[in-house]
Write a protein that holds these residues in place. Sequence first.
Motif, PDB file in Angstrom:
ATOM      1  N   SER A 190      34.426  41.291   6.959  1.00  0.00           N
ATOM      2  CA  SER A 190      33.150  41.204   6.686  1.00  0.00           C
ATOM      3  C   SER A 190      32.346  41.818   5.687  1.00  0.00           C
ATOM      4  N   ARG A 230      29.225  42.135   4.949  1.00  0.00           N
ATOM      5  CA  ARG A 230      27.604  42.896   5.195  1.00  0.00           C
ATOM      6  C   ARG A 230      27.610  44.492   5.275  1.00  0.00           C
ATOM      7  N   SER A 285      28.218  46.100   8.806  1.00  0.00           N
ATOM      8  CA  SER A 285      29.575  45.572   9.364  1.00  0.00           C
ATOM      9  C   SER A 285      30.099  46.636  10.481  1.00  0.00           C
ATOM     10  N   ILE A 286      30.102  46.272  11.756  1.00  0.00           N
ATOM     11  CA  ILE A 286      31.035  47.119  12.690  1.00  0.00           C
ATOM     12  C   ILE A 286      32.358  47.104  12.252  1.00  0.00           C
ATOM     13  N   ASN A 287      32.786  46.072  11.665  1.00  0.00           N
ATOM     14  CA  ASN A 287      34.437  46.029  11.395  1.00  0.00           C
ATOM     15  C   ASN A 287      34.675  47.247  10.563  1.00  0.00           C
ATOM     16  N   PRO A 314      36.501  40.388  11.301  1.00  0.00           N
ATOM     17  CA  PRO A 314      35.446  39.733  12.507  1.00  0.00           C
ATOM     18  C   PRO A 314      35.891  38.553  12.960  1.00  0.00           C
ATOM     19  N   GLU A 315      35.186  37.832  13.854  1.00  0.00           N
ATOM     20  CA  GLU A 315      35.533  36.537  14.239  1.00  0.00           C
ATOM     21  C   GLU A 315      34.476  35.765  14.157  1.00  0.00           C
ATOM     22  N   TYR A 316      34.518  34.575  13.472  1.00  0.00           N
ATOM     23  CA  TYR A 316      33.667  33.717  12.894  1.00  0.00           C
ATOM     24  C   TYR A 316      34.017  32.330  13.755  1.00  0.00           C
ATOM     25  N   ASN A 317      33.362  32.020  14.670  1.00  0.00           N
ATOM     26  CA  ASN A 317      33.492  30.661  15.418  1.00  0.00           C
ATOM     27  C   ASN A 317      35.078  30.789  15.622  1.00  0.00           C
ATOM     28  N   ARG A 318      35.506  31.717  16.259  1.00  0.00           N
ATOM     29  CA  ARG A 318      37.083  31.690  16.869  1.00  0.00           C
ATOM     30  C   ARG A 318      38.208  31.903  15.806  1.00  0.00           C
ATOM     31  N   PRO A 332      30.718  42.522  18.769  1.00  0.00           N
ATOM     32  CA  PRO A 332      30.032  43.285  19.746  1.00  0.00           C
ATOM     33  C   PRO A 332      30.304  42.971  21.217  1.00  0.00           C
ATOM     34  N   THR A 369      35.156  40.216  23.850  1.00  0.00           N
ATOM     35  CA  THR A 369      36.637  39.706  23.361  1.00  0.00           C
ATOM     36  C   THR A 369      37.320  40.369  22.307  1.00  0.00           C
TER      37      THR A 369
HETATM   38  C1  FNR Z   1      30.048  35.082  15.055  1.00  0.00           C
HETATM   39  N1  FNR Z   1      30.120  36.161  15.778  1.00  0.00           N
HETATM   40  C2  FNR Z   1      31.038  35.606  16.863  1.00  0.00           C
HETATM   41  N2  FNR Z   1      31.460  36.726  17.702  1.00  0.00           N
HETATM   42  C3  FNR Z   1      32.500  36.304  18.609  1.00  0.00           C
HETATM   43  O1  FNR Z   1      32.860  37.245  19.484  1.00  0.00           O
HETATM   44  N3  FNR Z   1      33.282  35.100  18.653  1.00  0.00           N
HETATM   45  C4  FNR Z   1      32.977  34.109  17.548  1.00  0.00           C
HETATM   46  O2  FNR Z   1      33.568  33.072  17.399  1.00  0.00           O
HETATM   47  C5  FNR Z   1      31.832  34.316  16.770  1.00  0.00           C
HETATM   48  N4  FNR Z   1      31.500  33.547  15.657  1.00  0.00           N
HETATM   49  C6  FNR Z   1      30.395  33.918  14.807  1.00  0.00           C
HETATM   50  C7  FNR Z   1      30.339  33.122  13.960  1.00  0.00           C
HETATM   51  C8  FNR Z   1      29.285  33.520  12.658  1.00  0.00           C
HETATM   52  C9  FNR Z   1      29.525  32.790  11.529  1.00  0.00           C
HETATM   53  C10 FNR Z   1      28.745  34.785  12.679  1.00  0.00           C
HETATM   54  C11 FNR Z   1      27.926  35.087  11.676  1.00  0.00           C
HETATM   55  C12 FNR Z   1      29.041  35.697  13.891  1.00  0.00           C
HETATM   56  C13 FNR Z   1      29.554  37.337  16.175  1.00  0.00           C
HETATM   57  C14 FNR Z   1      30.204  38.408  15.423  1.00  0.00           C
HETATM   58  O3  FNR Z   1      31.117  38.888  16.301  1.00  0.00           O
HETATM   59  C15 FNR Z   1      29.121  39.626  14.903  1.00  0.00           C
HETATM   60  O4  FNR Z   1      27.988  39.098  14.226  1.00  0.00           O
HETATM   61  C16 FNR Z   1      29.832  40.793  14.455  1.00  0.00           C
HETATM   62  O5  FNR Z   1      28.884  41.955  14.268  1.00  0.00           O
HETATM   63  C17 FNR Z   1      30.446  40.396  13.049  1.00  0.00           C
HETATM   64  O6  FNR Z   1      31.166  41.305  12.617  1.00  0.00           O
HETATM   65  P1  FNR Z   1      30.691  42.497  11.539  1.00  0.00           P
HETATM   66  O7  FNR Z   1      29.971  41.906  10.269  1.00  0.00           O
HETATM   67  O8  FNR Z   1      29.548  43.291  12.106  1.00  0.00           O
HETATM   68  O9  FNR Z   1      31.870  43.272  10.924  1.00  0.00           O
END
Ligand code: FNR
Length: 189
Positions: A10, A12, A15-17, A75-79, A113, A116
């Motif tokens: 991440s 940002r 970021s929690i990560n 982080p997980e973005y769209n799985r 957050p 999963t």
């Molecule tokens: C997410 N998030 C998310 N969470 C999750 O559990 N499964 C998912 O598939 C997704 N998909 C997803 C897509 C996109 C484009 C974003 C921006 C976010 C939420 C994500 O877990 C959450 O924003 C975290 O805080 C992201 O990690 P960082 O940036 O805080 O480290």
Amino acid sequence: MPTVAVFVGSLRKDSINRKFAQSIGKLAGDRLTFRFVEIGDIPLYNEDLWANPPESVLRMKREIEAADAVLFVTPEYNRYFSPAIKNAIDWGTRPWGKNSWSTKPSAVIGATPGATGASAGQNSLKGLLTVVDTVLMGQPEVYFQYKPELFGEDGSVTDAATRDFLNKWVDRFAAWIERTSEPKTRAQA
Ligand code: FNR
């Protein structure tokens, strides 16, 4: 003490990560040295850029090669796992024949957050880490639901059960690095 090049997926600020990785680095301080690698300034992969390679890429490759192991905190973005990590991994495999990842002990962790804990994202990354020739630790898995109340203001892990769980992970990763590292030559040791 073994050094670990840490890649946070991440970019940002809050970021929690990143916070999670920093807390583990603090906890692991007596066993592992975490060195965070900047990947936010690495351009999207473009073969043409090798004609005049970006300093950010050369720096990252040096940092991987200098480390005893690599850790991905995604982080997980769209799985799926972070595209910033995919981009960094691709650059690290090139130029052809100069794969910086080769034989590095590796591990993956991640936080969300929700409950999963980036499990799908992490598992989408693990196959790639074997393709690029890292030596991936399969267990223990860290699918972490990030809750700020588990941590102190200074990033220390204040919740006892969480601290115990993460300490065990640190012990296992330190042992994994020891067990799977290529023997160093006398000059490198
Ligand atoms: C997410 N998030 C998310 N969470 C999750 O559990 N499964 C998912 O598939 C997704 N998909 C997803 C897509 C996109 C484009 C974003 C921006 C976010 C939420 C994500 O877990 C959450 O924003 C975290 O805080 C992201 O990690 P960082 O940036 O805080 O480290």
